[in-house]
Design an enzyme around this catalytic site. Structure first.
Site, PDB file in Angstrom:
ATOM      1  N   ARG A 296       2.543   5.746   5.500  1.00  0.00           N
ATOM      2  CA  ARG A 296       1.562   5.284   6.486  1.00  0.00           C
ATOM      3  C   ARG A 296       2.219   4.426   7.563  1.00  0.00           C
ATOM      4  O   ARG A 296       1.876   4.530   8.743  1.00  0.00           O
ATOM      5  CB  ARG A 296       0.434   4.523   5.779  1.00  0.00           C
ATOM      6  N   TYR A 440      -3.055  12.941   8.952  1.00  0.00           N
ATOM      7  CA  TYR A 440      -2.404  12.938   7.636  1.00  0.00           C
ATOM      8  C   TYR A 440      -2.051  11.531   7.156  1.00  0.00           C
ATOM      9  O   TYR A 440      -2.132  10.570   7.897  1.00  0.00           O
ATOM     10  CB  TYR A 440      -1.225  13.895   7.569  1.00  0.00           C
ATOM     11  N   GLU A 441      -1.710  11.460   5.874  1.00  0.00           N
ATOM     12  CA  GLU A 441      -1.503  10.182   5.161  1.00  0.00           C
ATOM     13  C   GLU A 441      -2.752   9.309   5.180  1.00  0.00           C
ATOM     14  O   GLU A 441      -2.668   8.079   5.212  1.00  0.00           O
ATOM     15  CB  GLU A 441      -0.311   9.415   5.742  1.00  0.00           C
ATOM     16  N   GLY A 442      -3.911   9.934   5.135  1.00  0.00           N
ATOM     17  CA  GLY A 442      -5.182   9.218   5.154  1.00  0.00           C
ATOM     18  C   GLY A 442      -5.727   9.181   6.562  1.00  0.00           C
ATOM     19  O   GLY A 442      -5.195   8.481   7.428  1.00  0.00           O
TER      20      GLY A 442
END
Length: 596
Positions: A296, A440-442
């Site tokens: 992140r 992406y990555e949340g």
């Protein structure tokens, strides 16, 4: 074709004059990071980024990756040679432990290098970047046998790493995960299932690919409490480290996607693939979160990186493109028209990007130093305070920097007019590549909910109170300085809005949780503005000191003007964000679903 010049001097100014990296000399690895060593590393990273990776950016976009009938994947022309230079230069292991072959230098340096690589070629930079995330997870959670078997080759770069979370029916809600793991008599597990959106899942850059895979052991509890993490190599590895037979993992297909074409985004099929448990059974999310938090922060850097390269090219275009005359009279009467940089709205666009980029870079280094303290300090209280700050700021860095980074690539494209829509100028690729970082990555809405729903109240709000206390102490210290007073006053107003918003959630979100959900994204961006404003105050303070000591007047006065622009034109948005938060969720949630 776009150009790129790595902002080495700006990074050195931040490290040496804003954050005073020499004060961290008591931490392991920092004593080896002398000013000469740091500058040499950054200059070499800049050279690699500018001369090798930048020319491959459009190549990767046009060619993309190709999958053969046997499931193997070929990367674009030039990528293998470029990756070989990454390995030969030891770039993946800059901050990795020396005991496994790394250089043990501060993580902060790796963050700077990763910005350069991502600006030059984001799709390519994901291959080593994901490997660094996998390395981090194994260092923290793997047993000694797994570390010894996999880490040296991954840190060297001859093996790469991935993270496998998402499934066709299961993205954010990992409790729905179906990939199963069956324990074998020798302590290994057989992994079966399908993962999607797996970046760098299959390629031809490295000799082996080490997948970190979330799966559910047979009989494990339902939901997130029953998820475990496994290391699953593409090729089996013998006790002597030699590569053996192919494991039961393959690339079923490549995703056709909007951007980052040079990175192989795969559907990965696990067919009784052999894997080994990382960490404890049913505690896989804890282990994977190490990698996810690293990722992140890395994705936040991607937002900055693409904003920076888009800005650099927009500046070149604005200085060269002749259109119309300045509204105050011709500035270049010897030319048929003035360059568009004379127009206030063009200036507004460029200043907005510049003001974000410089402060965002400072925030990345601030977070990088917090990470180094959290992992390297011998003082437990220092480690806790740094870890608190890093945890609080991770969703802010990921969410705000990718939202604004994408918006800035669009602004840069807009500045080009119709030429920005044409591929040869490269601006539309920056827009397409930047878009994924918000997802992406949340996804960023999830980052906002993580901040409001988890981070604010964690440990009784300890991290938030410490950050607000730090802001207050800084404002008090600098308020007597007449050169800093306008900036500190604006920071104080933004900080006040952040406190009001935090208090409003405490008073109104417990009984009505939708109030938190409806205001979370505005809170995320309010927080981001205050954090960036705090960075600008520190940058301006250091710039004033450089001017007093005879530093480059043009360079440091430009920083002071940009700081003023941020406080006058960008920081006031905190009031709007606060008003939206305090409006609550009523109008947001009132319509029944069928009314949409």
């Amino acid at each position: 074709m776009p150009t790129y010049k790595a902002p080495v001097d700006d990074a050195l100014f931040l490290l040496n004059d804003v954050f005073h990296i020499e004060r961290y000399g008591n931490l392991p690895g920092f004593s080896d990071a002398s000013p000469d060593v740091i500058e040499a590393i950054l200059r070499e990273a800049a050279k690699l980024s500018e001369d090798v990776l930048t020319p491959l950016n459009r190549v990767g976009d046009k060619e993309g990756c190709k999958r053969s009938a046997d499931g193997s994947v070929t990367t674009p022309a030039g990528f293998k040679d470029a990756y070989k230079q990454i390995v030969e230069g030891g770039w993946i292991g800059i901050s990795a432990p020396q005991e496994f072959g790394g250089q043990g230098l501060p993580m902060t340096l790796t963050e700077i290098v990763n910005e350069y690589f991502c600006s030059a070629n984001m799709a390519f930079a994901m291959y080593p970047g994901l490997t660094q995330g996998a390395i981090a997870a194994l260092i923290v959670h793997a047993n000694d046998a797994i570390k010894q078997k996999y880490l040296p080759k991954m840190i060297e770069g001859v093996w790469t790493g991935t993270m496998n979370l998402t499934e066709p029916h299961c993205g954010t809600d990992l409790g729905l995960l179906r990939t199963k793991a069956v324990k074998q008599g020798d302590g290994s597990y057989k992994i079966t299932g399908t993962k999607i959106f797996i970046s760098a899942g299959e390629h031809d850059l490295s000799d082996n690919i080490i997948h970190l895979v979330l799966a559910r052991i047979e009989g494990a509890p339902a939901g997130t409490k029953g998820i475990s993490l496994f290391v699953v190599p593409k090729f089996m590895v013998g006790d002597d480290g030699a590569i053996g037979a192919r494991n039961g993992v393959s690339c079923g297909s490549l995703e056709e996607k909007m951007g980052i074409h040079g990175n192989s985004t795969c559907v990965m099929n696990y067919d009784s693939a052999t894997g080994w448990l990382v960490g404890e059974e049913n505690r896989g999310l804890n282990a994977m979160f190490v990698m996810m938090n690293e990722a992140r922060l890395g994705v936040g850097i991607q937002g900055l990186a693409l904003s920076e390269v888009a800005y650099q090219n927009a500046v070149v275009y604005a200085k060269e493109r002749l259109q119309g005359r300045a509204i105050t009279g011709a500035k270049f009467p010897d030319k048929p028209a003035d360059p568009i940089i004379v127009h206030p709205d063009v200036r507004r666009t460029l200043m907005t990007m510049r003001a974000f980029n410089e402060a965002a870079r400072a925030l990345v280094l601030w977070a990088g130093l917090k990470s180094d303290v959290a992992h390297r300090s011998g003082d437990a209280k220092e480690r806790q305070a740094a870890d608190d700050a890093l945890g609080l700021m991770t969703p802010v860095i990921k969410g705000v920097m990718t939202d604004v980074g994408f918006a800035n690539t669009v602004s840069a494209q807009q500045l080009y007019g119709g030429h920005g829509y044409i591929a040869e100028h490269g601006m539309e690729q920056f827009v397409r590549d930047a878009r994924i970082a918000m997802i992406y990555e949340g996804a960023n809405g999830v980052q906002a909910m993580d901040l409001v729903g988890r981070k604010l109240g964690k440990d009784g709000g300890r991290a938030l109170m410490a950050f607000l206390g730090e802001l207050g102490a800084y404002a008090k210290e600098k308020s007597a300085d007449e050169t800093m007073k306008p900036l500190v006053t604006a920071l104080g107003q933004g900080s006040g809005h952040l406190q009001q918003a935090s208090m409003w959630f405490m008073q109104n979100a417990m009984a009505k949780p939708d109030n938190a959900g409806a205001g979370a994204t505005d809170y995320l961006h309010l927080f981001g503005l205050v954090a960036l404003g705090y960075m600008w105050c520190q940058i301006a303070d250091a710039a004033n000191a450089k001017l007093k000591s005879g530093g480059d007047a043009a360079r440091f006065n430009a920083k002071l003007v940009t700081a003023r622009f941020f406080m006058e034109r960008m920081m006031p948005e905190t009031a709007t964000r606060l008003a939206r938060i305090q409006a609550g969720a009523a109008s947001t949630m009132e319509l029944p679903a069928e009314a949409f």
